[in-house]
Design a protein around this motif. Structure first.
Motif, mmCIF file in Angstrom:
data_model
loop_
_atom_site.group_PDB
_atom_site.id
_atom_site.type_symbol
_atom_site.label_atom_id
_atom_site.label_comp_id
_atom_site.label_asym_id
_atom_site.label_seq_id
_atom_site.Cartn_x
_atom_site.Cartn_y
_atom_site.Cartn_z
ATOM 1 N N LEU A 149 -3.115 4.533 -3.782
ATOM 2 C CA LEU A 149 -4.197 3.540 -4.226
ATOM 3 C C LEU A 149 -3.791 3.486 -5.739
ATOM 4 O O LEU A 149 -4.304 4.433 -6.357
ATOM 5 N N LYS A 150 -3.443 2.425 -6.112
ATOM 6 C CA LYS A 150 -3.187 2.380 -7.555
ATOM 7 C C LYS A 150 -4.055 1.262 -8.215
ATOM 8 O O LYS A 150 -3.794 0.080 -8.174
ATOM 9 N N LEU A 151 -5.066 1.617 -8.818
ATOM 10 C CA LEU A 151 -6.158 0.605 -9.439
ATOM 11 C C LEU A 151 -5.847 0.330 -10.829
ATOM 12 O O LEU A 151 -5.957 1.383 -11.796
ATOM 13 N N VAL A 152 -5.713 -0.791 -11.126
ATOM 14 C CA VAL A 152 -5.607 -1.361 -12.640
ATOM 15 C C VAL A 152 -6.966 -1.206 -13.059
ATOM 16 O O VAL A 152 -8.026 -1.611 -12.638
ATOM 17 N N TYR A 153 -7.042 -0.517 -14.259
ATOM 18 C CA TYR A 153 -8.205 -0.057 -14.789
ATOM 19 C C TYR A 153 -8.367 -0.314 -16.364
ATOM 20 O O TYR A 153 -7.500 -0.148 -17.315
ATOM 21 N N PRO A 154 -9.485 -0.877 -16.806
ATOM 22 C CA PRO A 154 -10.706 -1.116 -15.910
ATOM 23 C C PRO A 154 -10.664 -2.740 -15.501
ATOM 24 O O PRO A 154 -9.942 -3.501 -15.917
ATOM 25 N N GLN A 155 -11.220 -2.866 -14.314
ATOM 26 C CA GLN A 155 -11.609 -4.110 -13.830
ATOM 27 C C GLN A 155 -13.123 -4.308 -13.668
ATOM 28 O O GLN A 155 -13.635 -3.426 -12.987
ATOM 29 N N GLU A 156 -13.391 -5.477 -14.098
ATOM 30 C CA GLU A 156 -15.095 -5.719 -13.967
ATOM 31 C C GLU A 156 -15.534 -5.630 -12.723
ATOM 32 O O GLU A 156 -14.941 -5.950 -11.872
ATOM 33 N N ALA A 157 -16.699 -4.678 -12.679
ATOM 34 C CA ALA A 157 -17.319 -4.710 -11.146
ATOM 35 C C ALA A 157 -16.522 -3.985 -10.328
ATOM 36 O O ALA A 157 -16.515 -4.265 -9.038
ATOM 37 N N SER A 165 -13.194 6.825 -0.316
ATOM 38 C CA SER A 165 -13.511 7.190 1.077
ATOM 39 C C SER A 165 -12.056 6.495 1.805
ATOM 40 O O SER A 165 -11.964 6.851 3.092
ATOM 41 N N LEU A 166 -11.404 5.598 1.245
ATOM 42 C CA LEU A 166 -10.211 5.099 1.945
ATOM 43 C C LEU A 166 -8.953 6.008 2.286
ATOM 44 O O LEU A 166 -9.204 7.246 1.372
ATOM 45 N N SER A 167 -8.124 5.801 3.260
ATOM 46 C CA SER A 167 -7.223 6.881 3.627
ATOM 47 C C SER A 167 -5.930 6.808 2.957
ATOM 48 O O SER A 167 -4.864 6.042 3.277
ATOM 49 N N PHE A 168 -5.979 7.602 1.886
ATOM 50 C CA PHE A 168 -4.748 7.481 0.827
ATOM 51 C C PHE A 168 -4.437 8.774 0.455
ATOM 52 O O PHE A 168 -5.228 9.679 0.545
ATOM 53 N N LYS A 169 -3.050 8.939 0.291
ATOM 54 C CA LYS A 169 -2.745 10.361 -0.330
ATOM 55 C C LYS A 169 -3.303 10.677 -1.795
ATOM 56 O O LYS A 169 -3.509 11.912 -1.954
ATOM 57 N N SER A 170 -3.178 9.819 -2.404
ATOM 58 C CA SER A 170 -3.491 9.911 -3.978
ATOM 59 C C SER A 170 -4.052 8.372 -4.540
ATOM 60 O O SER A 170 -3.760 7.331 -3.833
ATOM 61 N N PHE A 171 -4.866 8.814 -5.568
ATOM 62 C CA PHE A 171 -5.783 7.984 -6.095
ATOM 63 C C PHE A 171 -5.256 7.974 -7.809
ATOM 64 O O PHE A 171 -5.324 8.916 -8.328
ATOM 65 N N ARG A 172 -4.983 6.594 -8.343
ATOM 66 C CA ARG A 172 -4.279 6.765 -9.394
ATOM 67 C C ARG A 172 -5.026 5.446 -10.107
ATOM 68 O O ARG A 172 -5.417 4.338 -9.717
ATOM 69 N N LEU A 173 -5.265 5.547 -11.491
ATOM 70 C CA LEU A 173 -5.730 4.713 -12.434
ATOM 71 C C LEU A 173 -4.530 4.169 -13.449
ATOM 72 O O LEU A 173 -4.177 5.099 -14.089
#
Ligand SMILES: C[S@@+](CC[C@H](N)C(=O)[O-])C[C@H]1O[C@@H](n2cnc3c(N)ncnc32)[C@H](O)[C@@H]1O
Ligand SMILES: Nc1nc2[nH]cc(C(=O)O)c2c(=O)[nH]1
Ligand code: SF4
Ligand SMILES: [Mg+2]
Length: 211
Positions: A149-157, A165-173
């Motif tokens: 899960l690759k979240l572009v950061y920041p995003q308002e709200a 809590s979602l089912s991903f192996k890694s979490f990235r910003l």
């Protein structure tokens, strides 16, 4: 089905888990969160896009009449390299508007490991080997599991916490690349250091000047 492709190119995957790995990128035309026209950017659901996905005029792009002809074009871009490392990344635009089972099946037969970069608003078809979901503020998330899960950061709200809590192996910003890129980089570093579940994802292809 026919496929509208903006461009096909060989490069290194620049982002996420496979950063540094040689890959053929197949960039489909079109997106469901922005027309791709600058005049529409301010009213689009996704406003920070760094990519031209309009038309079929890029290098290796065009209209492909069936899965076989597109798979052959992808295979040609891999060239004579070791077949055991064949790696294709489908992106866009939004690749899930077009990526389907017949294209996946023919690429699997050719031995490709298949990755997808998606905004998560549509479900990934079966057979994709690596799912990278990048949720967008204002767009309902449908694909709730995957590899990264690759979240572009920041995003308002968009508090990263709500994805944990979602089912991903890694979490990235991934720092949002715009005129405030340096600030976003510092904010992303700080967030990762304060919340060690999150890894920093850099767009390394931009740093080294490759596509
Ligand atoms: C161009 S998008 C195409 C795939 C899909 N539509 C999506 O949004 O995931 C490829 C990746 O680049 C990211 N991205 C787009 N614009 C960006 C920007 N300005 N800064 C950082 N990452 C960006 C997206 O979030 C996504 O992870
Ligand atoms: N080298 C390279 N790596 C990438 N990873 C994700 C990209 C994308 O635009 O989806 C991308 C891209 O455009 N180039
Ligand atoms: S969803 Fe992806 S391709 Fe579409 S506008 Fe946003 S970043 Fe660009
Ligand atoms: Mg890109």
């Amino acid at each position: 089905m026919s496929y509208a492709v903006k461009e096909i190119f060989l490069t290194l995957q620049g982002e996420g888990y496979f950063a540094g790995r040689t890959a053929v990128f197949c960039r489909f035309s079109g997106c469901n969160l922005w027309s791709g026209q600058e005049k529409d950017r301010a009213t689009a659901i996704c406003q920070f896009c760094d990519t031209d996905f309009v038309g079929m005029d890029g290098s290796g792009g065009g209209r492909f009449e069936d899965a076989n002809s597109l798979a052959i074009a992808i295979e040609k871009h891999w060239g004579e390299r070791d077949t055991s490392y064949r790696f294709v990344v489908f992106t866009g635009g939004e690749p899930l508007l077009q990526l389907d089972k017949s294209l996946i099946d023919v690429l699997k037969k050719k031995g490709f490991f298949i990755a997808v970069e998606t905004n998560g608003t549509m479900l990934v078809p079966k057979g994709v080997d690596w799912i990278c979901v990048s949720p967008k503020q204002g767009a309902a998330l449908m694909q709730m599991h995957g590899d990264e899960l690759k979240l572009v950061y920041p995003q308002e709200a968009m508090n990263p916490q709500k994805f944990e809590s979602l089912s991903f192996k890694s979490f990235r910003l991934q720092p949002r690349d715009d005129e405030q890129r340096d600030k976003h980089l510092r904010q992303a570093i700080q967030y990762c250091q304060d919340h060690p579940k999150w890894y920093l994802s850099l767009q390394t292809h931009k740093l080294i000047g490759i596509p």
